[in-house]
Scaffold this motif. Structure first.
Motif, PDB file in Angstrom:
ATOM      1  N   VAL A  67       5.742   1.465   1.282  1.00 45.44           N
ATOM      2  CA  VAL A  67       4.324   1.419   1.627  1.00 45.44           C
ATOM      3  C   VAL A  67       3.513   1.695   0.371  1.00 45.44           C
ATOM      4  N   CYS A  68       2.406   0.984   0.226  1.00 44.41           N
ATOM      5  CA  CYS A  68       1.534   1.138  -0.932  1.00 44.41           C
ATOM      6  C   CYS A  68       0.082   1.172  -0.455  1.00 44.41           C
ATOM      7  N   PRO A  69      -0.802   1.765  -1.238  1.00 46.59           N
ATOM      8  CA  PRO A  69      -2.224   1.676  -0.902  1.00 46.59           C
ATOM      9  C   PRO A  69      -2.741   0.268  -1.145  1.00 46.59           C
ATOM     10  N   ALA A  70      -3.923   0.000  -0.644  1.00 49.69           N
ATOM     11  CA  ALA A  70      -4.554  -1.286  -0.912  1.00 49.69           C
ATOM     12  C   ALA A  70      -4.776  -1.442  -2.410  1.00 49.69           C
ATOM     13  N   LYS A  71      -4.856  -2.687  -2.858  1.00 48.10           N
ATOM     14  CA  LYS A  71      -5.094  -2.926  -4.277  1.00 48.10           C
ATOM     15  C   LYS A  71      -6.415  -2.282  -4.695  1.00 48.10           C
ATOM     16  N   ASP A  72      -6.343  -1.565  -5.818  1.00 45.99           N
ATOM     17  CA  ASP A  72      -7.486  -0.806  -6.330  1.00 45.99           C
ATOM     18  C   ASP A  72      -7.924   0.287  -5.364  1.00 45.99           C
ATOM     19  N   GLY A  73      -7.040   0.698  -4.443  1.00 47.80           N
ATOM     20  CA  GLY A  73      -7.347   1.773  -3.507  1.00 47.80           C
ATOM     21  C   GLY A  73      -6.409   2.957  -3.711  1.00 47.80           C
ATOM     22  N   GLN A  74      -6.620   3.983  -2.918  1.00 44.21           N
ATOM     23  CA  GLN A  74      -5.810   5.183  -3.022  1.00 44.21           C
ATOM     24  C   GLN A  74      -5.329   5.589  -1.636  1.00 44.21           C
ATOM     25  N   MET A  75      -4.155   6.202  -1.591  1.00 47.94           N
ATOM     26  CA  MET A  75      -3.579   6.653  -0.332  1.00 47.94           C
ATOM     27  C   MET A  75      -2.829   7.965  -0.594  1.00 47.94           C
ATOM     28  N   PHE A  76      -3.382   9.058  -0.088  1.00 44.38           N
ATOM     29  CA  PHE A  76      -2.777  10.373  -0.265  1.00 44.38           C
ATOM     30  C   PHE A  76      -2.626  11.008   1.113  1.00 44.38           C
ATOM     31  N   LEU A  77      -1.524  10.693   1.781  1.00 43.89           N
ATOM     32  CA  LEU A  77      -1.340  11.132   3.157  1.00 43.89           C
ATOM     33  C   LEU A  77      -1.150  12.638   3.263  1.00 43.89           C
ATOM     34  N   LEU A  78      -0.642  13.266   2.212  1.00 45.47           N
ATOM     35  CA  LEU A  78      -0.491  14.726   2.200  1.00 45.47           C
ATOM     36  C   LEU A  78      -1.300  15.364   1.081  1.00 45.47           C
ATOM     37  N   GLY A  79      -2.278  14.642   0.536  1.00 50.79           N
ATOM     38  CA  GLY A  79      -3.136  15.192  -0.497  1.00 50.79           C
ATOM     39  C   GLY A  79      -2.531  15.095  -1.882  1.00 50.79           C
ATOM     40  N   THR A  80      -3.239  15.683  -2.849  1.00 56.71           N
ATOM     41  CA  THR A  80      -2.797  15.681  -4.241  1.00 56.71           C
ATOM     42  C   THR A  80      -2.809  17.108  -4.780  1.00 56.71           C
ATOM     43  N   ASP A  81      -2.137  17.304  -5.942  1.00 60.38           N
ATOM     44  CA  ASP A  81      -2.078  18.636  -6.539  1.00 60.38           C
ATOM     45  C   ASP A  81      -3.105  18.765  -7.645  1.00 60.38           C
ATOM     46  N   ARG A  82      -2.950  19.788  -8.481  1.00 55.87           N
ATOM     47  CA  ARG A  82      -3.949  20.086  -9.515  1.00 55.87           C
ATOM     48  C   ARG A  82      -3.992  19.036 -10.612  1.00 55.87           C
ATOM     49  N   LEU A  83      -2.975  18.178 -10.696  1.00 53.51           N
ATOM     50  CA  LEU A  83      -2.977  17.103 -11.688  1.00 53.51           C
ATOM     51  C   LEU A  83      -3.234  15.744 -11.059  1.00 53.51           C
TER      52      LEU A  83
ATOM     53  N   TYR B 129       4.166   6.599  -4.635  1.00 50.79           N
ATOM     54  CA  TYR B 129       3.823   6.643  -6.053  1.00 50.79           C
ATOM     55  C   TYR B 129       5.035   7.114  -6.851  1.00 50.79           C
ATOM     56  N   ASN B 130       4.973   6.887  -8.143  1.00 54.31           N
ATOM     57  CA  ASN B 130       5.976   7.429  -9.043  1.00 54.31           C
ATOM     58  C   ASN B 130       5.849   8.948  -9.086  1.00 54.31           C
ATOM     59  N   LEU B 131       6.930   9.613  -9.453  1.00 55.40           N
ATOM     60  CA  LEU B 131       6.932  11.072  -9.461  1.00 55.40           C
ATOM     61  C   LEU B 131       5.852  11.651 -10.356  1.00 55.40           C
ATOM     62  N   HIS B 132       5.579  11.012 -11.479  1.00 57.32           N
ATOM     63  CA  HIS B 132       4.654  11.571 -12.463  1.00 57.32           C
ATOM     64  C   HIS B 132       3.327  10.821 -12.526  1.00 57.32           C
ATOM     65  N   THR B 133       3.037   9.962 -11.569  1.00 60.32           N
ATOM     66  CA  THR B 133       1.772   9.233 -11.578  1.00 60.32           C
ATOM     67  C   THR B 133       0.617  10.188 -11.302  1.00 60.32           C
ATOM     68  N   ARG B 134      -0.391  10.160 -12.178  1.00 61.64           N
ATOM     69  CA  ARG B 134      -1.558  11.032 -12.024  1.00 61.64           C
ATOM     70  C   ARG B 134      -2.783  10.193 -11.664  1.00 61.64           C
ATOM     71  N   ASN B 135      -3.571  10.726 -10.742  1.00 63.14           N
ATOM     72  CA  ASN B 135      -4.835  10.104 -10.353  1.00 63.14           C
ATOM     73  C   ASN B 135      -5.954  11.096 -10.692  1.00 63.14           C
ATOM     74  N   VAL B 136      -6.447  10.998 -11.911  1.00 59.97           N
ATOM     75  CA  VAL B 136      -7.375  12.017 -12.416  1.00 59.97           C
ATOM     76  C   VAL B 136      -8.689  12.028 -11.651  1.00 59.97           C
ATOM     77  N   ASP B 137      -9.014  10.950 -10.949  1.00 55.19           N
ATOM     78  CA  ASP B 137     -10.249  10.925 -10.163  1.00 55.19           C
ATOM     79  C   ASP B 137     -10.080  11.564  -8.790  1.00 55.19           C
ATOM     80  N   PHE B 138      -8.866  11.954  -8.452  1.00 52.76           N
ATOM     81  CA  PHE B 138      -8.598  12.525  -7.125  1.00 52.76           C
ATOM     82  C   PHE B 138      -7.754  13.792  -7.255  1.00 52.76           C
ATOM     83  N   ILE B 139      -8.224  14.732  -8.075  1.00 49.93           N
ATOM     84  CA  ILE B 139      -7.538  16.011  -8.235  1.00 49.93           C
ATOM     85  C   ILE B 139      -7.832  16.891  -7.028  1.00 49.93           C
TER      86      ILE B 139
END
Length: 391
Positions: free
Chosen positions: A156-172, A78-88
């Protein structure tokens, strides 16, 4: 039997021994011995360094890391500043290869989030029916490669319309793996730039003190003793705190680098001084002086190269200290500041004990810090052993 001494004025052939030649008395070197005797100093160091397996592996590991920071945008999912608000604060996802006994290839399961009304904590569960295959050499988030070239190609990218967080996400909702990859560029380069500043100061000041001695040497020694008597971390904090908050992130970056470099030269200067005190009495130094060579040329062309291997080993041991210094300052909020990202800044997310208890994956940036510090130390041990002529 030895031939008798010739008398004065005797023909030339009388000077040649007439004793029979015994080929068995001549010691012939083997090919292996000849290879060692004819090898250069650099080649001998390389042969000794290869025997230190841990140092060799550490060197390869560091080369891969420094190669990685060149293409960090391509490697990060992902980009450095890309936020996924549904996966905080989403926990890390596991990569699977088989689904219902069938080989699918690398994929992750989709996730569903529910809010625990008692603890107000987001609870994520895998959806076993939602298979999201990973894509390679794919198009994803847009970025500017080194701030110059627009692109959206990722390893490497997640599937289209999917999510991939191999080390998790932060508060944002930002991907921790991507931010670690981007942060490596700052944390690893700050050590190289800092050690360059430290080397220039240490070699110049220590070289002049050791070569000339006298009052200048006494002043340098007293300054070194004062600087080494000060606690490093409080001194770093004091110098970092005086930098204006209005400075841009780039100025802050160079300011921290200069601070780390200007406070790390003392140990190297002492080492250079002690070496030059011994080497300046050599005959080749006197010959250079008689030929009219100036002090900078004698120090730079004749004395410093004589223990360059020692300087290289010292550098590999000093770089980890600078990386730890930047990490500590950024963790305390006195170092680099967003939007610049380093491993120290990423660790500020895990300051609270409650955060660590609920979201332990926010400590993952500590793993590359530990690995890099160990790799540099092992590499320094191997280089020091290889550069030692008495081993």
């Amino acid at each position: 039997m030895t031939a008798p001494l010739p008398s004065p004025g005797a023909p030339l052939q009388h000077y040649v021994s007439t004793a029979p030649f015994d080929p068995m008395s001549v010691e012939v070197m083997t090919d292996e011995q000849a290879r060692i005797h004819l090898a250069s100093q650099t080649r001998l160091m390389w042969w000794k360094f290869k025997r230190h397996k841990l140092a060799l592996v550490s060197g390869i590991f560091l080369l891969l890391l420094y190669g990685m920071i060149v293409i960090a945008e391509f490697l990060a999912p992902y980009n450095l500043h890309t936020r996924n608000v549904d996966f905080i604060h989403s926990p890390p996802q596991r990569v699977h290869f088989f689904h219902d006994g069938n080989f699918v290839g690398p994929f992750v399961y989709g996730r569903e989030m529910k809010l625990d009304m008692e603890s107000l904590k987001r609870v994520y569960t895998n959806n076993g029916a939602d298979v999201e295959p990973l894509r390679f050499f794919c198009r994803g988030d847009s970025y500017r490669f080194w701030g110059l070239i627009d692109s959206n190609i990722h390893l490497v990218c997640p599937a289209k319309d999917g999510q991939m967080f191999l080390l998790g996400t932060d508060r944002l909702g930002r991907d921790v793996l991507s931010r670690i990859i981007y942060g490596a560029r700052i944390s690893l380069t700050i050590g190289l730039i800092g050690i360059t500043i430290s080397f220039v100061l240490g070699i110049v000041i220590g070289g002049l003190a050791g070569y000339h001695g006298g009052v200048f040497d006494l002043l340098v020694q007293r300054v070194i003793e004062v600087l080494q008597s000060l606690p490093s971390l409080p001194l770093w904090m004091a110098l970092a705190a005086i930098m204006p908050v209005t400075w841009s992130p780039i100025l802050i970056y160079f300011g921290i680098t200069i601070i780390l470099g200007m406070l790390d030269w003392t140990g190297l200067a002492r080492s250079v001084r002690s070496k030059l005190l011994a080497l300046r009495e050599e005959d080749y130094v006197l010959a250079a002086q008689l030929m009219g060579a100036k002090s900078p040329r004698i120090i730079g062309r004749h004395l410093v190269p004589g223990f360059m291997s020692h300087l290289i080993a010292t550098a590999t041991i000093s770089i980890p200290g600078m990386i730890l210094g930047e990490t500590a300052l950024s963790f305390l909020g006195l170092g680099l500041r967003p939007p610049i990202t380093s491993w120290g800044i990423l660790l500020t997310e895990a300051r609270s004990v409650s955060v660590i208890a609920f979201y332990p994956w926010l400590l993952f940036p500590m793993i590359p810090v530990i690995l890099v510090i160990l790799a540099f130390n092992f590499l320094g041990d191997g280089l020091r052993d290889a550069a030692d002529p008495y081993r």
